[in-house]
Design a protein around this motif. Structure first.
Motif, PDB file in Angstrom:
ATOM      1  N   VAL A 133      57.875 -69.702  25.028  1.00  0.00           N
ATOM      2  CA  VAL A 133      56.479 -69.928  25.176  1.00  0.00           C
ATOM      3  C   VAL A 133      55.849 -68.904  24.103  1.00  0.00           C
ATOM      4  CG1 VAL A 133      54.541 -69.487  26.873  1.00  0.00           C
ATOM      5  CG2 VAL A 133      56.761 -70.791  27.597  1.00  0.00           C
ATOM      6  N   ALA A 134      56.471 -67.534  24.323  1.00  0.00           N
ATOM      7  CA  ALA A 134      55.867 -66.474  23.473  1.00  0.00           C
ATOM      8  C   ALA A 134      55.860 -67.049  21.825  1.00  0.00           C
ATOM      9  CB  ALA A 134      56.421 -65.201  23.667  1.00  0.00           C
ATOM     10  N   VAL A 177      53.086 -69.003  21.264  1.00  0.00           N
ATOM     11  CA  VAL A 177      51.886 -68.404  20.983  1.00  0.00           C
ATOM     12  C   VAL A 177      52.099 -67.401  19.631  1.00  0.00           C
ATOM     13  CG1 VAL A 177      50.412 -66.427  22.143  1.00  0.00           C
ATOM     14  CG2 VAL A 177      51.553 -68.298  23.806  1.00  0.00           C
ATOM     15  N   ASP A 197      50.830 -69.628  16.944  1.00  0.00           N
ATOM     16  CA  ASP A 197      49.359 -69.923  16.684  1.00  0.00           C
ATOM     17  C   ASP A 197      48.573 -68.675  16.204  1.00  0.00           C
ATOM     18  OD1 ASP A 197      49.596 -72.447  17.497  1.00  0.00           O
ATOM     19  OD2 ASP A 197      49.169 -72.215  19.576  1.00  0.00           O
ATOM     20  N   THR A 251      50.791 -74.575  25.947  1.00  0.00           N
ATOM     21  CA  THR A 251      50.987 -73.421  25.411  1.00  0.00           C
ATOM     22  C   THR A 251      50.195 -73.283  24.110  1.00  0.00           C
ATOM     23  OG1 THR A 251      53.263 -73.299  26.165  1.00  0.00           O
ATOM     24  CG2 THR A 251      52.720 -71.777  24.337  1.00  0.00           C
ATOM     25  N   HIS A 252      49.901 -74.291  23.494  1.00  0.00           N
ATOM     26  CA  HIS A 252      49.141 -74.196  22.268  1.00  0.00           C
ATOM     27  C   HIS A 252      47.684 -74.133  22.736  1.00  0.00           C
ATOM     28  CE1 HIS A 252      51.686 -74.578  19.101  1.00  0.00           C
ATOM     29  NE2 HIS A 252      52.439 -75.631  19.651  1.00  0.00           N
ATOM     30  N   VAL A 264      46.526 -71.624  24.637  1.00  0.00           N
ATOM     31  CA  VAL A 264      46.518 -70.046  24.941  1.00  0.00           C
ATOM     32  C   VAL A 264      45.582 -69.273  24.147  1.00  0.00           C
ATOM     33  CG1 VAL A 264      47.789 -68.018  25.510  1.00  0.00           C
ATOM     34  CG2 VAL A 264      48.735 -70.154  26.275  1.00  0.00           C
ATOM     35  N   VAL A 265      46.102 -69.490  22.687  1.00  0.00           N
ATOM     36  CA  VAL A 265      45.209 -68.523  21.922  1.00  0.00           C
ATOM     37  C   VAL A 265      44.011 -69.195  21.643  1.00  0.00           C
ATOM     38  CG1 VAL A 265      45.127 -67.793  19.399  1.00  0.00           C
ATOM     39  CG2 VAL A 265      47.411 -67.731  20.638  1.00  0.00           C
TER      40      VAL A 265
END
Length: 469
Positions: A254-255, A258, A261, A341-342, A344-345
């Motif tokens: 996941v990280a 992030v 991105d 996840t994409h 998040v940013v």
């Protein structure tokens, strides 16, 4: 007029006669017809809609705002944004885009480059000035028609629109011309036009950049006709020139996505800046709509479209993930988890910008933070779901023919934008009419969650369609 200028005019006249016959280049008639159609559409649809927006608000407060410095500040802000966007657009597709054969055989000859390219710049400048003047005329006529301003506001609005169009056209030209190196200064061969003039900027354009933009323009038009906006987006994307030395490090499934991105935004700061500015503008418009009766409630629909565009500018990682659907996952994450996840940013950036600008604008106009903050949060949730639907929508359906019709393509690609605009605009309109309704808040949260769920379901359906049976 010098002898060389007369000779260039005669040679260009002969070239046009060979290409188009005695009737000349039909481009003028096409541009005039497009302007004629635009005037008809603006009169039939633009004026009634804008007048209805003005009638829906507090006309006395809007009239007072027009006579205050706020109107000038808004005009300056719009001009600055359009100048920035024009500069970036000129780097992709500028105002001087001649066909490739014309560039290879006419512009590359001994003819003066300004004389050879002047018609294309003239068409683009006319389009910018016409769009600005027509927009000013619509705004002025809408306020006068709704009796929110005096008759003198119409010519003032038209002049302001022309100035905005001129600034946007100039920045558009600079964005294209500054891609080429400056003209060499040789003794006895000075440029016939002073530095900084339009003719000098056009003469500065190199053959390589003119060929590149002409070819790119043809491919963009072809992608639009074929309904392949992914190809259009890849053509319009600027090459990565910043942050080439930055590297992505492993931080977990996941990280790492992030961080990927974040790295993408650092390598494309222009896209990040545009997305941030649009998010702030959308949030500020929402705060103004909820905080002042002088702003028509229907402006919330405009704010929704701006917020959607801002989120889209920040969500390039989501679109790139959607482009690779059906291929093995790069970091091993399932498609739905990778898509979420994409978000998040861009979601956090959009949320902070929208809530911050909306709260500040609403508080400055007399509203409380609690009156504005929930709707800004809900706007981010809705446009996040709309961005999922847009990224994973796939190709347009071909129900009745092998090639989708232009109407089908337009409806297919505009559906996420329309959904976000209707939902967010409806929420804001309801909040201005029933500010204490708990049922409206519950309905808004249900609508936002449903939009996000529909986007994730679309991700799953699109990924499953690529699996082998």
């Amino acid at each position: 007029m010098t002898t060389s200028a007369v000779g260039d005019r005669e040679r260009l006249a002969d070239i046009r006669h060979v290409l188009h016959g005695p009737s000349g280049n039909p481009a003028r008639k096409e541009v005039a017809y497009a302007a004629y159609v635009a005037v008809i559409l603006a009169g039939l649809y633009g004026f009634p809609v804008l007048r209805a927006l003005v009638l829906a608000g507090d006309r006395e407060a809007m009239g007072s705002a027009l006579r205050s410095p706020c109107a000038a500040l808004v005009t300056l802000a719009v001009t600055a944004v359009l100048a920035l966007l024009g500069r970036e657009a000129g780097r992709v597709r500028g105002p001087v885009v001649a066909p490739v054969p014309w560039v290879d055989h006419v512009v590359a000859s001994s003819l003066d480059r300004w004389a050879a390219l002047r018609p294309w710049f003239g068409y683009s400048l006319f389009a910018a000035l016409f769009a600005g003047g027509l927009s000013g005329l619509l705004v002025g006529a809408a306020f006068v028609g709704a009796r929110a301003a005096a008759w003198w506001f119409v010519p003032v609005a038209v002049v302001a629109g022309l100035v905005v169009g001129l600034v946007a056209g100039a920045s558009w030209l600079l964005g294209q011309s500054r891609l080429s190196p400056p003209l060499p200064r040789m003794p006895g061969h000075e440029s016939p036009s002073p530095v900084g003039t339009v003719a000098h900027e056009v003469r500065r354009m190199g053959l390589g950049e003119l060929r590149t933009q002409a070819s790119r323009s043809n491919r963009i038009v072809g992608g639009v006709h074929a309904g392949d906006l992914r190809a259009v987006r890849l053509e319009a994307a600027r090459p990565v020139t910043r942050g080439r030395s930055l590297r992505l490090r492993r931080r977990g499934p996941v990280a790492t996505l992030v961080a990927r991105d974040v790295l993408g935004l650092r390598r494309a700061p222009a896209a990040a800046l545009v997305g941030l500015l649009l998010s702030v503008l959308g949030g500020g418009t929402l705060g103004a709509t909820l905080g002042s009766s002088a702003v028509p409630p229907l402006v919330g629909f405009v704010a929704a479209g701006i917020a959607y565009a801002g989120f889209g500018a920040l969500a390039e990682g989501l679109r790139l993930e959607a482009d690779t659907v059906g291929t093995p996952a790069l970091f091993g994450a399932p498609p739905v988890r990778a898509a979420a996840t994409h978000l998040v940013v861009p979601g956090l950036t959009h949320l902070l910008a929208t809530t911050g600008a909306g709260s500040l604008t609403g508080s400055a106009l007399g509203a409380t933070v609690g009156d504005v903050l929930p709707w800004c949060v809900m706007t981010t949730v809705v446009v996040a779901g709309g961005s999922l639907l847009a990224a994973y929508r796939g190709r347009p359906p071909t129900t009745f023919s092998a090639v989708p019709t232009p109407q089908t393509v337009a409806i297919w690609y505009s559906t996420p934008l329309v959904l976000c605009t209707v939902l967010v605009g409806g929420m804001v309109w309801g909040a201005t009419r029933w500010p204490t309704s708990g049922l409206l808040v519950i309905a808004a949260w249900v609508a936002g969650a449903s939009m996000l769920y529909a986007g994730l379901r679309r991700v799953d359906a699109e990924s499953m369609s690529h699996r082998d049976v």
